[in-house]
Structures are given as C-alpha cells and as structure tokens.
Design an enzyme around this catalytic site. Structure first.
Site, PDB file in Angstrom:
ATOM      1  N   LYS A   1       0.827  -1.211   0.000  1.00 35.43           N
ATOM      2  CA  LYS A   1       0.000   0.000   0.000  1.00 35.43           C
ATOM      3  C   LYS A   1       0.869   1.273   0.000  1.00 35.43           C
ATOM      4  CE  LYS A   1      -3.807  -2.357  -0.020  1.00 35.43           C
ATOM      5  NZ  LYS A   1      -3.420  -3.740   0.276  1.00 35.43           N
TER       6      LYS A   1
HETATM    7  C1  LIG Z   1      -9.878  -3.589  -1.647  1.00 34.56           C
HETATM    8  C2  LIG Z   1      -9.260  -4.188  -0.419  1.00 34.56           C
HETATM    9  N1  LIG Z   1      -9.980  -4.286   0.699  1.00 34.56           N
HETATM   10  C3  LIG Z   1      -9.472  -4.787   1.833  1.00 34.56           C
HETATM   11  C4  LIG Z   1      -8.177  -5.252   1.891  1.00 34.56           C
HETATM   12  C5  LIG Z   1      -7.670  -5.863   3.154  1.00 34.56           C
HETATM   13  O1  LIG Z   1      -6.537  -5.220   3.668  1.00 34.56           O
HETATM   14  P1  LIG Z   1      -5.438  -6.044   4.495  1.00 34.56           P
HETATM   15  O2  LIG Z   1      -4.608  -6.828   3.547  1.00 34.56           O
HETATM   16  O3  LIG Z   1      -4.660  -4.978   5.209  1.00 34.56           O
HETATM   17  O4  LIG Z   1      -6.173  -6.910   5.447  1.00 34.56           O
HETATM   18  C6  LIG Z   1      -7.373  -5.172   0.754  1.00 34.56           C
HETATM   19  C7  LIG Z   1      -5.992  -5.644   0.763  1.00 34.56           C
HETATM   20  O5  LIG Z   1      -5.305  -5.684  -0.216  1.00 34.56           O
HETATM   21  C8  LIG Z   1      -7.926  -4.620  -0.431  1.00 34.56           C
HETATM   22  O6  LIG Z   1      -7.193  -4.523  -1.547  1.00 34.56           O
END
Ligand SMILES: Cc1ncc(COP(=O)(O)O)c(C=O)c1O
Length: 398
Positions: A191
């Site tokens: 990110k």
């Molecule tokens: C669109 C979206 N929502 C939620 C998430 C979840 O984030 P995390 O990987 O920090 O749990 C991601 C992770 O890539 C994502 O791309």
C-alpha cells in the site's frame, strides 16, 4: 527523496511493488525496538493522531490489518445472520469473507467497465429490507462517487463503510478520504503507506471508534498500554468479548514515519502513471483503466491495464507469464470474488455482473512503486511492447 534501501538496480527482477523504506524508517523502528515497549503504546496513539490530522477524521483506531478493521466495524454495527451487505465482487476477498463469516450475505453489485468503481445507481438497485451496510471500494486509489452513494444510503438509512484499502491520500472533490463517514485503510506492504501489516479505521463517530478500540483488545475497558500506566486499576473488565487485533508499536512507528512522505510517494506514483499512460497509447490491446468524471486526487496505488487478447495477441495470463520471463513482475487486483470456489458453491456466480467478469479475465497490475527509476519505467514499457509484438507476430490465441 532519500534513496530507499530497497531501490532495485538495473537487471534485477523488477517486482510489481516494493515498499519504500528509508533511513528515517529504520531509525524510528530501531528506536522503538530498543525502547522497552514494542507492543501497542505511544507509537500506535501517534499513528492514530497522524491519520486523523492527515484525513481530518475525528477518531482513528489502528489494528493488525484492513481485514481486521472491516471485521470490527461490521461487528460493531451488529451485522449478522439474515443481513445483507452490498459490495462489489471486484474487491479483495477479505470483505466478502468477513461478511460471510458473520453469517450475513454479500450482495455483489457490478462495477463500471472503465473505472472498476461501483455506482450509486447499481447500489440503489441492490438495496432490500435486509441491507445493513454498503461497502464501496475506492479502487486502485480513485474515489467512488461518494455524494451519489451517500445520498442513496442516507435515503435508505443504511451506513456506508468506505473500503479505502487503496486510498490513503485519495481526495474526492477536494475532501480527503476519511474526513467524514467511516473508512478503513490497509497498511499492508504494497500500500501507499505501510506498517508491515496493519490497518486503520477512521470515523467521525467517536462512540463507534471507542467500541472498536475495546473490541481490538479482548473487549476490555482499557488497553495494554493504559494498563501499564501508574494509577490505573488492573481490574479492568470485559465489556463484551473482543479480539486480539491491536497494532504493535514496532509496526505503528513505521506508519508514522511513512505517513510524513505520503505526498512525495503519491507525486512519484503519479509521474510513473503518466509516463505509462503516454507510453501505452501506442500498444495495441493493452488498455489502462479510465478515470471518473468527478473531481478527485488519484493516490495511484495501482496501475491496472486490461489485456485484450484479440488485439494484444496473448491473453492476460500469458501476458503476465511473458513479462515474468523477462524479469518483470505483475499483480492481479483482483479475480472477482464471486468466481472463487466457495462463492461458486454458494451459487453466487449465476450472472448479472458482466463488467466485473469482463475485467476479472483481463486485468493486470504493472509495476508501480515510488522507488522505481526512470529506467525501470522504460524497461516495463519496452517489455510490454516486446511481448505484444512477439505475440502479434505469432498470431492471436484461438
Ligand atoms: C480492496 C481491499 N480491501 C481490503 C483489503 C484488506 O486489507 P489487508 O490486507 O490490510 O487486510 C485489501 C488488501 O489488499 C484490499 O485490496
């Protein structure tokens, strides 16, 4: 920008993403590691304040992932069996998984073919008596039409939780995402800002934030850090059963350090994206996403192209494999959730999402990270041109 410790050198495999870690990040993490307090504490509080300062949100709660943040918000909103939650299928599986694990039903809506964003109209058409939440995704760092979506949601009295996993630093109509309503950000290593793994919930509802804060640490009325303070009763009680999702300080301090460079990161990402947009114009069959008409600031988390086999001469999977063979990494964000096995077994793949499915078979993320050099950008463009030229000469796949 200070040269990052992770800057690739010519000739190495070029990944599609790499975190930008500089001396200041290393120094900040090292200081925390040797400070005597490495789990949730002052650095976590500092990160939460920095996120509020940056976004304009009233309260922020840092947790171990964006997924954990989404889990806690949905729980705090009382989502459970019999409820429906509207979300695109063109998202990371974490969201439909959490909805399903809570016993609720993800109701998938289609996205716009060019932007991969959900529209207010498609959401309005999916609302039923059972709808308890709406989760639009600010895809790749571009904001959804928030005014339209909020007006549909407000009229139906349904909360919106913005999936801003890709959108730290994104602006909709000059408003920073997170400045109002409820949003979750992911701080995963790919990110725009990372804490190694992590996520943060930002809201203008301070009571909801307090509830989520309790739920991230066993449902106790105080946190690990508070319990270490003199004068606080060690007899804190469980208010309601919670989880162990608190973000350690050794992670949070990296986020504090990274957040200071967010604008520099986005500016470099935008430069790379502009060069790609220009350079890909002349490549048949490689089509970048389009941009929405509303005023926005793109955070350029991802640069996504669609591979059109009839013009490019190869399909998406062949394109990814061919780039890998010449040392260029790619990513797939995302294969539509409803096409995954468990969702197919639930009968959720029965049509009605044509734009999602069209994109799910064609999208591919090409390298985009701030430490890419100008040579890396040219290497990607040359690589794409050459794999397409070779494929076109050999003839398009059947
Ligand atoms: C669109 C979206 N929502 C939620 C998430 C979840 O984030 P995390 O990987 O920090 O749990 C991601 C992770 O890539 C994502 O791309």
């Amino acid at each position: 920008m200070t040269r990052s410790k992770n800057q690739p050198t010519a000739g190495e495999f070029l990944p599609f993403c790499r975190p930008s870690i500089n001396e200041a990040d290393v120094e900040a993490v090292t200081r925390t590691l040797t400070s005597g307090w490495i789990t949730t504490g002052p650095a976590c509080a500092e990160l939460e304040q920095a996120v509020c300062d940056r976004t304009g949100g009233q309260a922020a709660v840092a947790v171990t992932s964006g997924t954990a943040a989404m889990h806690l918000v949905l729980l705090a909103m009382g989502i459970g069996p019999g409820d429906e939650v509207i979300t695109p299928s063109m998202t990371w599986v974490s969201t439909p998984n959490i909805i399903s694990l809570l016993g609720a039903k993800p109701v998938f809506v289609d996205v716009d073919r060019e932007t991969l964003l959900v529209s207010a109209e498609s959401i309005a058409a999916a609302i039923t008596k059972r709808t308890k939440a709406i989760i639009p995704v600010h895809y790749a760092g571009v904001p959804c039409d928030l005014d339209g979506i909020r007006s549909v949601a407000d009229a139906a009295g349904i909360p919106v939780i913005e999936d801003a996993a890709h959108a730290i630093g994104t602006r909709y109509s000059n408003q920073e995402i997170g400045s109002s309503g409820h949003a979750i950000f992911s701080l995963h290593p790919i990110k725009n800002v990372t804490t190694g793994e992590g996520g943060v919930f930002v809201t203008d509802d301070v009571e909801l934030a307090a509830e989520i804060r309790r739920m991230r640490f066993h449902g106790l009325a105080a946190e690990a850090w508070d319990r270490n303070q003199q004068g606080r009763s060690p007899q804190v009680e469980v208010q309601s059963p919670g989880f162990k999702y608190n973000m350690p300080d050794m992670n949070a301090v990296l986020g504090v350090s990274q957040l200071k460079r967010l604008d520099t990161f986005i500016e470099r990402r935008a430069e790379i994206a502009n060069r790609y947009t220009e350079g890909l114009r002349e490549v048949d069959g490689i089509e970048p996403l389009g941009l929405p008409s509303w005023n926005h600031r793109h955070a350029w988390h991802l640069f996504i192209v669609r591979v059109l086999p009839e013009l490019a001469g190869l399909d998406r999977d062949q394109f990814m494999a061919a780039l890998k063979d010449i040392g260029i990494g790619t990513g797939l964000h995302f294969r539509a959730a409803h096409t995954h096995r468990w969702y197919r077994d639930q009968g959720m793949d029965s049509g009605g999402l044509p734009e999602t499915e069209w994109n799910s078979e064609r999208i591919c993320s090409i390298p985009l990270f701030p430490d890419m050099t100008d040579d890396d950008i040219e290497r990607v463009l040359t690589g794409i041109r050459s794999v397409c030229n070779v494929a076109q000469e050999q003839g398009a796949p059947a």
